[in-house]
Motif scaffolding. Sequence first.
Motif, PDB file in Angstrom:
ATOM      1  N   LEU A 110       2.824   7.042  -0.876  1.00  0.00           N
ATOM      2  CA  LEU A 110       2.758   5.647  -0.458  1.00  0.00           C
ATOM      3  C   LEU A 110       4.142   5.147  -0.064  1.00  0.00           C
ATOM      4  O   LEU A 110       5.149   5.581  -0.621  1.00  0.00           O
ATOM      5  CB  LEU A 110       2.198   4.771  -1.592  1.00  0.00           C
ATOM      6  CG  LEU A 110       0.862   5.207  -2.198  1.00  0.00           C
ATOM      7  CD1 LEU A 110       0.512   4.316  -3.385  1.00  0.00           C
ATOM      8  CD2 LEU A 110      -0.248   5.164  -1.157  1.00  0.00           C
ATOM      9  N   HIS A 111       4.180   4.208   0.863  1.00  0.00           N
ATOM     10  CA  HIS A 111       5.459   3.627   1.277  1.00  0.00           C
ATOM     11  C   HIS A 111       5.994   2.760   0.136  1.00  0.00           C
ATOM     12  O   HIS A 111       5.302   1.854  -0.339  1.00  0.00           O
ATOM     13  CB  HIS A 111       5.279   2.797   2.546  1.00  0.00           C
ATOM     14  CG  HIS A 111       6.558   2.522   3.271  1.00  0.00           C
ATOM     15  ND1 HIS A 111       7.436   1.534   2.880  1.00  0.00           N
ATOM     16  CD2 HIS A 111       7.119   3.115   4.358  1.00  0.00           C
ATOM     17  CE1 HIS A 111       8.474   1.515   3.696  1.00  0.00           C
ATOM     18  NE2 HIS A 111       8.310   2.473   4.604  1.00  0.00           N
ATOM     19  N   ARG A 112       7.203   3.032  -0.302  1.00  0.00           N
ATOM     20  CA  ARG A 112       7.740   2.395  -1.500  1.00  0.00           C
ATOM     21  C   ARG A 112       8.579   1.152  -1.222  1.00  0.00           C
ATOM     22  O   ARG A 112       9.182   0.603  -2.154  1.00  0.00           O
ATOM     23  CB  ARG A 112       8.572   3.412  -2.289  1.00  0.00           C
ATOM     24  CG  ARG A 112       7.718   4.540  -2.867  1.00  0.00           C
ATOM     25  CD  ARG A 112       6.597   3.999  -3.714  1.00  0.00           C
ATOM     26  NE  ARG A 112       5.661   5.041  -4.170  1.00  0.00           N
ATOM     27  CZ  ARG A 112       4.542   4.773  -4.835  1.00  0.00           C
ATOM     28  NH1 ARG A 112       4.208   3.526  -5.099  1.00  0.00           N
ATOM     29  NH2 ARG A 112       3.748   5.769  -5.205  1.00  0.00           N
ATOM     30  N   GLU A 113       8.604   0.685   0.021  1.00  0.00           N
ATOM     31  CA  GLU A 113       9.328  -0.540   0.336  1.00  0.00           C
ATOM     32  C   GLU A 113       8.417  -1.635   0.875  1.00  0.00           C
ATOM     33  O   GLU A 113       8.674  -2.816   0.678  1.00  0.00           O
ATOM     34  CB  GLU A 113      10.440  -0.242   1.353  1.00  0.00           C
ATOM     35  CG  GLU A 113      11.521   0.687   0.813  1.00  0.00           C
ATOM     36  CD  GLU A 113      12.611   0.930   1.832  1.00  0.00           C
ATOM     37  OE1 GLU A 113      12.592   0.292   2.904  1.00  0.00           O
ATOM     38  OE2 GLU A 113      13.494   1.773   1.555  1.00  0.00           O
ATOM     39  N   ASN A 114       7.337  -1.242   1.553  1.00  0.00           N
ATOM     40  CA  ASN A 114       6.420  -2.242   2.091  1.00  0.00           C
ATOM     41  C   ASN A 114       5.713  -2.971   0.951  1.00  0.00           C
ATOM     42  O   ASN A 114       5.239  -2.333   0.005  1.00  0.00           O
ATOM     43  CB  ASN A 114       5.396  -1.580   3.013  1.00  0.00           C
ATOM     44  CG  ASN A 114       4.598  -2.593   3.800  1.00  0.00           C
ATOM     45  OD1 ASN A 114       3.686  -3.220   3.285  1.00  0.00           O
ATOM     46  ND2 ASN A 114       4.950  -2.757   5.073  1.00  0.00           N
ATOM     47  N   PRO A 115       5.622  -4.300   0.984  1.00  0.00           N
ATOM     48  CA  PRO A 115       4.985  -5.042  -0.117  1.00  0.00           C
ATOM     49  C   PRO A 115       3.517  -4.715  -0.327  1.00  0.00           C
ATOM     50  O   PRO A 115       2.982  -4.957  -1.410  1.00  0.00           O
ATOM     51  CB  PRO A 115       5.174  -6.514   0.285  1.00  0.00           C
ATOM     52  CG  PRO A 115       5.474  -6.489   1.752  1.00  0.00           C
ATOM     53  CD  PRO A 115       6.171  -5.194   2.012  1.00  0.00           C
ATOM     54  N   VAL A 116       2.849  -4.166   0.677  1.00  0.00           N
ATOM     55  CA  VAL A 116       1.441  -3.804   0.513  1.00  0.00           C
ATOM     56  C   VAL A 116       1.278  -2.647  -0.470  1.00  0.00           C
ATOM     57  O   VAL A 116       0.324  -2.616  -1.257  1.00  0.00           O
ATOM     58  CB  VAL A 116       0.818  -3.439   1.876  1.00  0.00           C
ATOM     59  CG1 VAL A 116      -0.588  -2.871   1.696  1.00  0.00           C
ATOM     60  CG2 VAL A 116       0.773  -4.652   2.790  1.00  0.00           C
ATOM     61  N   ALA A 151       0.101   4.924   3.650  1.00  0.00           N
ATOM     62  CA  ALA A 151      -0.508   5.908   2.748  1.00  0.00           C
ATOM     63  C   ALA A 151      -0.884   7.158   3.511  1.00  0.00           C
ATOM     64  O   ALA A 151      -1.445   7.083   4.613  1.00  0.00           O
ATOM     65  CB  ALA A 151      -1.742   5.314   2.064  1.00  0.00           C
ATOM     66  N   ARG A 152      -0.586   8.311   2.896  1.00  0.00           N
ATOM     67  CA  ARG A 152      -0.952   9.609   3.460  1.00  0.00           C
ATOM     68  C   ARG A 152      -1.639  10.452   2.391  1.00  0.00           C
ATOM     69  O   ARG A 152      -1.428  10.263   1.185  1.00  0.00           O
ATOM     70  CB  ARG A 152       0.288  10.382   3.934  1.00  0.00           C
ATOM     71  CG  ARG A 152       0.991   9.870   5.155  1.00  0.00           C
ATOM     72  CD  ARG A 152       2.034  10.876   5.591  1.00  0.00           C
ATOM     73  NE  ARG A 152       2.813  10.445   6.744  1.00  0.00           N
ATOM     74  CZ  ARG A 152       3.996   9.847   6.655  1.00  0.00           C
ATOM     75  NH1 ARG A 152       4.517   9.608   5.450  1.00  0.00           N
ATOM     76  NH2 ARG A 152       4.652   9.497   7.741  1.00  0.00           N
ATOM     77  N   ALA A 233       3.722 -11.652  13.854  1.00  0.00           N
ATOM     78  CA  ALA A 233       2.373 -11.075  13.835  1.00  0.00           C
ATOM     79  C   ALA A 233       2.367  -9.755  13.069  1.00  0.00           C
ATOM     80  O   ALA A 233       3.311  -8.963  13.146  1.00  0.00           O
ATOM     81  CB  ALA A 233       1.866 -10.865  15.255  1.00  0.00           C
ATOM     82  N   ARG A 234       1.276  -9.530  12.319  1.00  0.00           N
ATOM     83  CA  ARG A 234       1.117  -8.319  11.516  1.00  0.00           C
ATOM     84  C   ARG A 234      -0.296  -7.766  11.706  1.00  0.00           C
ATOM     85  O   ARG A 234      -1.272  -8.514  11.755  1.00  0.00           O
ATOM     86  CB  ARG A 234       1.322  -8.605  10.018  1.00  0.00           C
ATOM     87  CG  ARG A 234       2.696  -9.165   9.658  1.00  0.00           C
ATOM     88  CD  ARG A 234       3.776  -8.111   9.766  1.00  0.00           C
ATOM     89  NE  ARG A 234       5.054  -8.571   9.263  1.00  0.00           N
ATOM     90  CZ  ARG A 234       5.973  -9.190  10.005  1.00  0.00           C
ATOM     91  NH1 ARG A 234       5.710  -9.441  11.290  1.00  0.00           N
ATOM     92  NH2 ARG A 234       7.116  -9.563   9.494  1.00  0.00           N
ATOM     93  N   LEU A 235      -0.402  -6.437  11.774  1.00  0.00           N
ATOM     94  CA  LEU A 235      -1.697  -5.768  11.847  1.00  0.00           C
ATOM     95  C   LEU A 235      -1.695  -4.595  10.878  1.00  0.00           C
ATOM     96  O   LEU A 235      -0.786  -3.744  10.931  1.00  0.00           O
ATOM     97  CB  LEU A 235      -1.985  -5.263  13.264  1.00  0.00           C
ATOM     98  CG  LEU A 235      -3.240  -4.398  13.436  1.00  0.00           C
ATOM     99  CD1 LEU A 235      -4.501  -5.214  13.158  1.00  0.00           C
ATOM    100  CD2 LEU A 235      -3.305  -3.790  14.833  1.00  0.00           C
ATOM    101  N   MET A 236      -2.681  -4.530   9.988  1.00  0.00           N
ATOM    102  CA  MET A 236      -2.842  -3.392   9.091  1.00  0.00           C
ATOM    103  C   MET A 236      -4.175  -2.737   9.376  1.00  0.00           C
ATOM    104  O   MET A 236      -5.206  -3.397   9.462  1.00  0.00           O
ATOM    105  CB  MET A 236      -2.790  -3.831   7.623  1.00  0.00           C
ATOM    106  CG  MET A 236      -2.922  -2.659   6.643  1.00  0.00           C
ATOM    107  SD  MET A 236      -2.672  -3.131   4.909  1.00  0.00           S
ATOM    108  CE  MET A 236      -4.158  -4.122   4.627  1.00  0.00           C
TER     109      MET A 236
END
Length: 255
Positions: A110-116, A151-152, A233-236
């Motif tokens: 998991l990405h350890r800096e993104n707040p999600v 996430a991978r 703008a944000r897209l997930m």
Amino acid sequence: DALIVVGAQQSLGPRAQYDIDRMLMRGKSVALLLDGMTLETPRGQMPPGQVPPRIAQPNNIGLEDMLEHWGLALRSDIVLDAQNARVPLQVGPGQAVMANYPGFPVLTDLHRENPVSRDLKGVVPVLPSSIELLGPLKDGTANGLEATVLARTTPESWRQTEIFIFDPMHPPKPTGDRGPFTIAVALKGKFKSFWAGKPTPEADRPEGEAAPAEAPTESVTPEEGVTESPASARLMLVGDSDFPRDGYLRVFPTN
């Protein structure tokens, strides 16, 4: 402030696509939790006491062209992983067994800096589909957008693109199409409108309902001519819609 689309299982029409685009043109946030494949139970009689297998079919959600416009693709596949969760699987009416099944991968990359994703120890999606970054976006930035893989799966994961049969008693064997695969990605920055220069689609109506007499027909781009979003703008995009549902949240202990 945000639009969340979860588990669409029918093609979203032009107006729904336009509304998603319009949210981004306002500088807002959009989250798409979508399945590249859906499970269907085949028709026919099963022997008493047996649970019929479910067959995965491609899920046409109608957003393919718009996602590609922004450099993303949700693949019609099922991603499985040797690193998976132990879950109760139904094997008969009212009967379940605890078993590890590769269709419930444990995502720890998991990405350890993104707040999600930074505060999560792991995520367990349900028969997820892979996401691909297209063109220049593969390098992380392109055309004013920045991509972050949230996430991978592990390198021991694999995917199936042909017909997939979900049978709890017979887990699928690995294929040669190995991971890791991206399951969740976030884009931020200035999005180019997919609807720029195109007629504004009419509002969706129930089948058979006539359009109002005053329905506009002129060509209008989103938000009165806005063709590019603010940088806010944000897209997930997540290749699974089941993991946040109550029925699956109860499967996994919190301690």
